[in-house]
Design a protein around this motif. Structure first.
Motif, PDB file in Angstrom:
ATOM      1  N   HIS A 171      59.151 -32.843  39.086  1.00 36.49           N
ATOM      2  CA  HIS A 171      59.247 -33.921  38.100  1.00 36.49           C
ATOM      3  C   HIS A 171      57.932 -34.164  37.351  1.00 36.49           C
ATOM      4  CE1 HIS A 171      63.041 -34.846  40.155  1.00 36.49           C
ATOM      5  NE2 HIS A 171      63.376 -35.341  38.975  1.00 36.49           N
ATOM      6  N   ILE A 172      56.901 -33.420  37.684  1.00 36.10           N
ATOM      7  CA  ILE A 172      55.622 -33.530  36.979  1.00 36.10           C
ATOM      8  C   ILE A 172      55.516 -32.340  36.033  1.00 36.10           C
ATOM      9  CG2 ILE A 172      53.110 -33.622  37.219  1.00 36.10           C
ATOM     10  CD1 ILE A 172      53.634 -34.766  40.080  1.00 36.10           C
ATOM     11  N   THR A 173      55.469 -32.617  34.756  1.00 38.13           N
ATOM     12  CA  THR A 173      55.521 -31.584  33.725  1.00 38.13           C
ATOM     13  C   THR A 173      54.406 -30.557  33.877  1.00 38.13           C
ATOM     14  OG1 THR A 173      56.440 -33.225  32.215  1.00 38.13           O
ATOM     15  CG2 THR A 173      55.596 -31.203  31.224  1.00 38.13           C
ATOM     16  N   ASP A 174      54.792 -29.284  33.938  1.00 40.38           N
ATOM     17  CA  ASP A 174      53.850 -28.157  33.966  1.00 40.38           C
ATOM     18  C   ASP A 174      52.738 -28.315  34.997  1.00 40.38           C
ATOM     19  OD1 ASP A 174      55.194 -26.838  31.879  1.00 40.38           O
ATOM     20  OD2 ASP A 174      54.079 -27.988  30.371  1.00 40.38           O
ATOM     21  N   ALA A 175      53.075 -28.808  36.163  1.00 39.81           N
ATOM     22  CA  ALA A 175      52.054 -29.056  37.188  1.00 39.81           C
ATOM     23  C   ALA A 175      51.626 -27.766  37.867  1.00 39.81           C
ATOM     24  CB  ALA A 175      52.575 -30.041  38.226  1.00 39.81           C
ATOM     25  N   LEU A 176      50.340 -27.697  38.136  1.00 37.05           N
ATOM     26  CA  LEU A 176      49.779 -26.661  38.993  1.00 37.05           C
ATOM     27  C   LEU A 176      49.670 -27.262  40.393  1.00 37.05           C
ATOM     28  CD1 LEU A 176      46.950 -25.484  36.596  1.00 37.05           C
ATOM     29  CD2 LEU A 176      49.144 -24.358  37.009  1.00 37.05           C
ATOM     30  N   TYR A 177      49.674 -26.424  41.398  1.00 40.29           N
ATOM     31  CA  TYR A 177      49.633 -26.901  42.779  1.00 40.29           C
ATOM     32  C   TYR A 177      48.325 -26.469  43.424  1.00 40.29           C
ATOM     33  CZ  TYR A 177      51.281 -28.028  47.475  1.00 40.29           C
ATOM     34  OH  TYR A 177      51.426 -28.574  48.720  1.00 40.29           O
ATOM     35  N   PHE A 178      47.525 -27.454  43.858  1.00 39.62           N
ATOM     36  CA  PHE A 178      46.253 -27.180  44.517  1.00 39.62           C
ATOM     37  C   PHE A 178      46.478 -27.278  46.025  1.00 39.62           C
ATOM     38  CE2 PHE A 178      41.898 -27.608  45.843  1.00 39.62           C
ATOM     39  CZ  PHE A 178      41.193 -26.890  44.890  1.00 39.62           C
ATOM     40  N   LYS A 179      46.519 -26.130  46.671  1.00 37.01           N
ATOM     41  CA  LYS A 179      46.848 -26.056  48.095  1.00 37.01           C
ATOM     42  C   LYS A 179      45.748 -26.659  48.972  1.00 37.01           C
ATOM     43  CE  LYS A 179      48.286 -22.819  51.631  1.00 37.01           C
ATOM     44  NZ  LYS A 179      48.585 -21.458  51.990  1.00 37.01           N
ATOM     45  N   HIS A 180      46.158 -27.421  49.967  1.00 41.48           N
ATOM     46  CA  HIS A 180      45.241 -27.995  50.956  1.00 41.48           C
ATOM     47  C   HIS A 180      44.806 -26.884  51.916  1.00 41.48           C
ATOM     48  CE1 HIS A 180      43.923 -30.329  54.447  1.00 41.48           C
ATOM     49  NE2 HIS A 180      43.741 -31.336  53.604  1.00 41.48           N
ATOM     50  N   PRO A 181      43.548 -26.877  52.364  1.00 34.95           N
ATOM     51  CA  PRO A 181      43.069 -25.799  53.250  1.00 34.95           C
ATOM     52  C   PRO A 181      43.848 -25.674  54.562  1.00 34.95           C
ATOM     53  CG  PRO A 181      41.236 -27.164  52.504  1.00 34.95           C
ATOM     54  CD  PRO A 181      42.482 -27.808  51.999  1.00 34.95           C
ATOM     55  N   ARG A 182      44.406 -26.772  55.075  1.00 38.67           N
ATOM     56  CA  ARG A 182      45.154 -26.697  56.336  1.00 38.67           C
ATOM     57  C   ARG A 182      46.661 -26.573  56.131  1.00 38.67           C
ATOM     58  NH1 ARG A 182      44.351 -31.616  59.414  1.00 38.67           N
ATOM     59  NH2 ARG A 182      43.858 -32.553  57.439  1.00 38.67           N
ATOM     60  N   GLU A 183      47.074 -26.385  54.921  1.00 36.12           N
ATOM     61  CA  GLU A 183      48.496 -26.273  54.611  1.00 36.12           C
ATOM     62  C   GLU A 183      49.000 -24.887  54.982  1.00 36.12           C
ATOM     63  OE1 GLU A 183      51.247 -27.037  50.640  1.00 36.12           O
ATOM     64  OE2 GLU A 183      49.116 -27.519  50.615  1.00 36.12           O
ATOM     65  N   THR A 184      50.092 -24.829  55.728  1.00 37.12           N
ATOM     66  CA  THR A 184      50.626 -23.535  56.161  1.00 37.12           C
ATOM     67  C   THR A 184      51.996 -23.221  55.563  1.00 37.12           C
ATOM     68  OG1 THR A 184      51.595 -24.515  58.147  1.00 37.12           O
ATOM     69  CG2 THR A 184      49.366 -23.599  58.347  1.00 37.12           C
ATOM     70  N   ILE A 185      52.683 -24.203  55.062  1.00 38.63           N
ATOM     71  CA  ILE A 185      54.008 -23.986  54.477  1.00 38.63           C
ATOM     72  C   ILE A 185      53.844 -23.478  53.053  1.00 38.63           C
ATOM     73  CG2 ILE A 185      56.132 -25.124  53.718  1.00 38.63           C
ATOM     74  CD1 ILE A 185      55.789 -27.062  56.044  1.00 38.63           C
ATOM     75  N   HIS A 186      54.623 -22.463  52.694  1.00 35.66           N
ATOM     76  CA  HIS A 186      54.593 -21.924  51.338  1.00 35.66           C
ATOM     77  C   HIS A 186      55.922 -22.243  50.655  1.00 35.66           C
ATOM     78  CE1 HIS A 186      53.253 -19.268  48.117  1.00 35.66           C
ATOM     79  NE2 HIS A 186      54.515 -18.899  48.035  1.00 35.66           N
ATOM     80  N   SER A 187      55.854 -22.556  49.366  1.00 37.89           N
ATOM     81  CA  SER A 187      57.062 -22.863  48.604  1.00 37.89           C
ATOM     82  C   SER A 187      57.103 -22.015  47.338  1.00 37.89           C
ATOM     83  CB  SER A 187      57.086 -24.347  48.226  1.00 37.89           C
ATOM     84  OG  SER A 187      58.114 -24.584  47.287  1.00 37.89           O
ATOM     85  N   SER A 188      58.243 -21.459  47.052  1.00 39.73           N
ATOM     86  CA  SER A 188      58.406 -20.688  45.820  1.00 39.73           C
ATOM     87  C   SER A 188      58.505 -21.609  44.599  1.00 39.73           C
ATOM     88  CB  SER A 188      59.644 -19.797  45.907  1.00 39.73           C
ATOM     89  OG  SER A 188      60.799 -20.590  46.089  1.00 39.73           O
ATOM     90  N   VAL A 189      58.666 -22.897  44.831  1.00 35.90           N
ATOM     91  CA  VAL A 189      58.763 -23.869  43.744  1.00 35.90           C
ATOM     92  C   VAL A 189      57.384 -24.163  43.127  1.00 35.90           C
ATOM     93  CG1 VAL A 189      59.355 -26.292  43.213  1.00 35.90           C
ATOM     94  CG2 VAL A 189      60.828 -24.935  44.710  1.00 35.90           C
ATOM     95  N   PHE A 190      56.339 -24.131  43.936  1.00 28.84           N
ATOM     96  CA  PHE A 190      55.000 -24.505  43.480  1.00 28.84           C
ATOM     97  C   PHE A 190      54.352 -23.396  42.650  1.00 28.84           C
ATOM     98  CE2 PHE A 190      54.663 -26.946  47.731  1.00 28.84           C
ATOM     99  CZ  PHE A 190      55.381 -28.013  47.215  1.00 28.84           C
ATOM    100  N   ASN A 191      53.653 -23.798  41.603  1.00 32.01           N
ATOM    101  CA  ASN A 191      52.836 -22.895  40.801  1.00 32.01           C
ATOM    102  C   ASN A 191      51.411 -23.012  41.345  1.00 32.01           C
ATOM    103  OD1 ASN A 191      51.696 -21.275  38.872  1.00 32.01           O
ATOM    104  ND2 ASN A 191      51.923 -22.747  37.205  1.00 32.01           N
ATOM    105  N   TYR A 192      51.101 -22.201  42.346  1.00 31.34           N
ATOM    106  CA  TYR A 192      49.834 -22.295  43.069  1.00 31.34           C
ATOM    107  C   TYR A 192      48.649 -21.915  42.191  1.00 31.34           C
ATOM    108  CZ  TYR A 192      52.327 -22.762  47.507  1.00 31.34           C
ATOM    109  OH  TYR A 192      53.119 -23.203  48.525  1.00 31.34           O
ATOM    110  N   MET A 193      47.569 -22.667  42.357  1.00 32.28           N
ATOM    111  CA  MET A 193      46.304 -22.344  41.711  1.00 32.28           C
ATOM    112  C   MET A 193      45.544 -21.410  42.642  1.00 32.28           C
ATOM    113  SD  MET A 193      45.326 -26.188  40.515  1.00 32.28           S
ATOM    114  CE  MET A 193      43.877 -25.684  39.629  1.00 32.28           C
ATOM    115  N   ASN A 194      44.903 -20.425  42.084  1.00 34.41           N
ATOM    116  CA  ASN A 194      44.097 -19.502  42.881  1.00 34.41           C
ATOM    117  C   ASN A 194      42.641 -19.916  42.798  1.00 34.41           C
ATOM    118  OD1 ASN A 194      46.269 -17.842  43.644  1.00 34.41           O
ATOM    119  ND2 ASN A 194      46.223 -16.867  41.638  1.00 34.41           N
ATOM    120  N   SER A 195      42.167 -20.598  43.825  1.00 35.30           N
ATOM    121  CA  SER A 195      40.775 -21.015  43.855  1.00 35.30           C
ATOM    122  C   SER A 195      40.316 -21.114  45.297  1.00 35.30           C
ATOM    123  CB  SER A 195      40.603 -22.374  43.172  1.00 35.30           C
ATOM    124  OG  SER A 195      39.261 -22.770  43.258  1.00 35.30           O
ATOM    125  N   ASN A 196      39.115 -20.632  45.544  1.00 35.36           N
ATOM    126  CA  ASN A 196      38.509 -20.776  46.864  1.00 35.36           C
ATOM    127  C   ASN A 196      37.613 -22.013  46.933  1.00 35.36           C
ATOM    128  OD1 ASN A 196      39.686 -18.433  47.926  1.00 35.36           O
ATOM    129  ND2 ASN A 196      38.112 -17.170  46.979  1.00 35.36           N
TER     130      ASN A 196
END
Length: 182
Positions: free
Chosen positions: A82-107
């Motif tokens: 519901h958030i227009t064109d959102a990128l997803y910033f993954k938390h370092p301890r997050e282990t669940i992956h979703s095909s819905v999220f548009n993940y950002m690639n950043s270390n």
């Protein structure tokens, strides 16, 4: 972490000799403020990235260790879509992956990522969405960054003190219903 209850007095007593990154007097009344270094000048400009994001607003949804926090992934995905064109910033301890999220690639950690983004794209604006993420507080006073804490009735009842701290710290509180239009 969110279930540990510290009183403001206890935090102040433990933090008497510290500086703060918070512009508002949220926890420490007398701690000297340290401004994050964001140099928004032409010399820091990467023209390739600037043209890509010039005058653009970027929506970023903050990840979290959802499985530890006991959140249903479908619930989080529903908020995210519901958030227009959102990128997803993954938390370092997050282990669940979703095909819905548009993940950002950043270390980088979020704060460094935002500082770099603004240094390289001085006219870019960022809307940062999260659920009870204290990272919202750490970037709430960055220039051109709007922080939005999404909450539901359960969060409001369980984490009232944290939500009050967000409100004092320049984080906009937004009910889930305002995001999902339900």
């Amino acid at each position: 972490f969110l279930k540990i209850q510290f009183t403001t007095i206890k935090l102040r007593n433990l933090s008497k000799e510290h500086f703060t990154i918070f512009n508002e007097k949220i926890i420490l009344r007398e701690a000297p403020y340290i401004k994050h270094y964001i140099d928004i000048t032409p010399k820091s400009l990467n023209l390739t990235q600037f043209h890509r994001t010039s005058n653009k607003t970027i929506n970023i949804f903050l990840g979290a260790p959802w499985e530890v926090l006991d959140y249903n992934l479908n619930y989080i995905e529903n908020l995210y879509i519901h958030i227009t064109d959102a990128l997803y910033f993954k938390h370092p301890r997050e282990t669940i992956h979703s095909s819905v999220f548009n993940y950002m690639n950043s270390n980088l950690i979020l704060e460094d990522f935002i500082v770099n983004l603004l240094n390289e794209n001085p006219s870019c604006k960022v809307n940062l969405y999260g659920l009870l993420s204290t990272s919202l507080l750490t970037v709430a006073n960055f220039p051109q960054v709007s922080c939005i804490c999404i909450y539901d009735d359960n969060m409001k009842a369980q984490f009232k003190m944290l939500l009050d701290t967000f409100a004092k710290g320049n984080v906009r509180l937004t009910p889930v219903a305002d995001i999902t239009n339900e």
